[in-house]
Design a protein around this motif. Structure first.
Motif, short mmCIF file in Angstrom:
data_model
loop_
_atom_site.label_atom_id
_atom_site.label_comp_id
_atom_site.label_asym_id
_atom_site.label_seq_id
_atom_site.Cartn_x
_atom_site.Cartn_y
_atom_site.Cartn_z
N SER A 22 4.57 10.61 -4.24
CA SER A 22 5.91 11.21 -3.75
C SER A 22 6.95 9.57 -3.37
N ILE A 24 9.44 7.11 -4.20
CA ILE A 24 9.87 5.52 -5.25
C ILE A 24 8.74 5.87 -5.66
N ARG A 44 -2.61 7.85 0.11
CA ARG A 44 -3.94 8.20 1.01
C ARG A 44 -4.33 9.87 0.62
N ARG A 45 -3.25 11.11 0.13
CA ARG A 45 -3.50 12.16 0.01
C ARG A 45 -3.32 12.51 -1.67
N ASP A 65 -6.75 5.05 1.48
CA ASP A 65 -5.37 4.52 2.80
C ASP A 65 -5.72 2.63 2.40
N VAL A 66 -4.93 1.99 1.74
CA VAL A 66 -3.83 0.65 1.82
C VAL A 66 -4.49 0.01 2.78
N ASN A 92 4.10 -0.25 -3.10
CA ASN A 92 5.08 0.79 -3.06
C ASN A 92 5.14 0.65 -1.32
N SER A 142 11.15 -3.90 -1.19
CA SER A 142 11.70 -4.08 0.60
C SER A 142 13.16 -3.57 0.92
N TYR A 156 11.66 -2.53 10.98
CA TYR A 156 11.16 -2.03 10.36
C TYR A 156 12.00 -2.82 8.93
N LYS A 160 10.76 -6.02 6.23
CA LYS A 160 10.46 -6.52 4.70
C LYS A 160 11.19 -7.83 4.48
N PRO A 186 15.29 -1.10 -2.49
CA PRO A 186 16.72 -0.06 -2.05
C PRO A 186 17.37 -0.08 -0.98
N THR A 189 17.48 5.47 -0.17
CA THR A 189 17.29 6.21 -1.66
C THR A 189 17.15 8.11 -1.09
N THR A 191 14.05 10.36 -0.52
CA THR A 191 13.00 11.00 -0.75
C THR A 191 12.44 11.29 0.74
N VAL A 193 11.28 9.95 3.65
CA VAL A 193 10.08 9.06 4.05
C VAL A 193 11.14 9.26 5.43
N HIS A 196 8.51 11.76 7.08
CA HIS A 196 6.94 10.58 7.07
C HIS A 196 7.44 9.89 8.29
#
Ligand SMILES: NC(=O)c1ccc[n+]([C@@H]2O[C@H](COP(=O)([O-])OP(=O)(O)OC[C@H]3O[C@@H](n4cnc5c(N)ncnc54)[C@H](OP(=O)(O)O)[C@@H]3O)[C@@H](O)[C@H]2O)c1
Length: 255
Positions: A22, A24, A44-45, A65-66, A92, A142, A156, A160, A186, A189, A191, A193, A196
């Motif tokens: 999704s 960026i 993940r998805r 999952d990272v 990212n 970042s 958050y 970053k 950025p 932006t 998205t 996010v 989520h």
């Protein structure tokens, strides 16, 4: 909007892009692929990753999952087994949280740091031997809020800020070996996010409207405009830039 290009800047290169299903990450995976790179898109998805891969045949995917134990080795191993090299790691995948100090929640803090700081660190560690071979690059996402305060989003912003210091410190550590490390920061932006992060579509729209008023250019970026700068820092012609945080926010950091 994703457009086709004849650019072959990254022909023969291999890139890993996390969060490629999704926003960026998708735009970055597609931009690398359209410029000739083989791309491993991670998230993940599986469904959104497949949708990204359907845009360009140079994109393969790995649903994982990272933050899982062993994930960094699995991700880097998958790219190197498939294509025999690694040139670019784009850290990212990330998340945000609206959380004023009065509502601080231990799990939210831990999860933010696990995804935004720990996972990119372990991925970079795993990628490093391969990046040394190719004089490769690490790109860490970042945020403009990595270097300006964010009322209601302190943790958050703190993750970053950590990303930016990792970027500068690794860049210094690795410069003599030819591995470059940079960040794109950025501003707001468009998205998913904020969805989520648990905001309703209406609340996300309100947030973007508020930010648009404050941004000197009075516009919200789209994901492709951010991906553009990721590629500019990764490309060989950018070889003299390392340890940099390039803010792409319509001038928001100036006010
Ligand atoms: N949009 C903005 O306004 C903005 C501004 C500044 C900075 N950024 C940064 O830009 C990056 C991308 O954000 P975005 O706006 O494109 O948001 P997004 O659409 O929410 O993308 C985040 C991606 O990360 C993946 N992801 C989340 N947790 C993961 C995990 N544990 N393992 C693997 N993948 C995971 C998600 O896919 P799955 O859910 O399928 O895993 C998703 O594809 C983030 O680092 C964000 O902090 C965004």
């Amino acid at each position: 909007m994703i457009t086709k290009s004849d650019d072959r800047t990254f022909s023969g290169h291999v890139a890993i892009v996390t969060g490629a299903g999704s926003g960026i990450g998708r735009a970055t995976a597609v931009a690398f692929a359209q410029a000739g790179a083989h791309v491993l898109g991670v998230g993940r998805r599986e469904k959104p990753l497949k949708d990204t891969a359907a845009i360009d045949g140079n994109i393969e995917i790995l649903a994982i999952d990272v933050c899982d134990d062993g994930a960094p080795a699995e991700i880097v191993g998958a790219a190197v087994r498939r294509w025999g090299r690694l040139d670019h790691l784009v850290n990212n995948a990330g998340a945000t949280a609206v959380m004023p100090l009065a509502e601080t929640d231990k799990k939210v803090v831990q999860d933010l740091f696990a995804l935004n700081v720990v996972a990119p660190s372990l991925l970079a560690h795993e990628a490093l031997p391969h990046l040394r071979e190719t004089s490769g690059t690490i790109l860490n996402l970042s945020s403009t809020y990595g270097h300006r305060p964010m009322a209601g989003g302190a943790h958050y912003a703190a993750t970053k800020a950590a990303v930016e210091q990792l970027t500068r410190s690794w860049a210094l550590e690795l410069a003599a070996e030819g591995v470059r490390v940079n960040s794109i920061a950025p501003g707001p932006t468009r998205t998913d996010v904020m969805l989520h992060a648990g905001l309703s579509p209406e609340a996300a729209d309100d947030m973007y409207a508020y930010e648009r008023e404050r941004i000197p250019t009075h516009r919200i970026a789209d994901a492709e405009e951010v991906a553009h700068w990721v590629l500019r820092l990764a490309e060989p012609a950018g070889r003299h830039a390392t340890g940099q945080v390039i803010t792409v926010d319509g001038g928001l950091e100036l006010v």
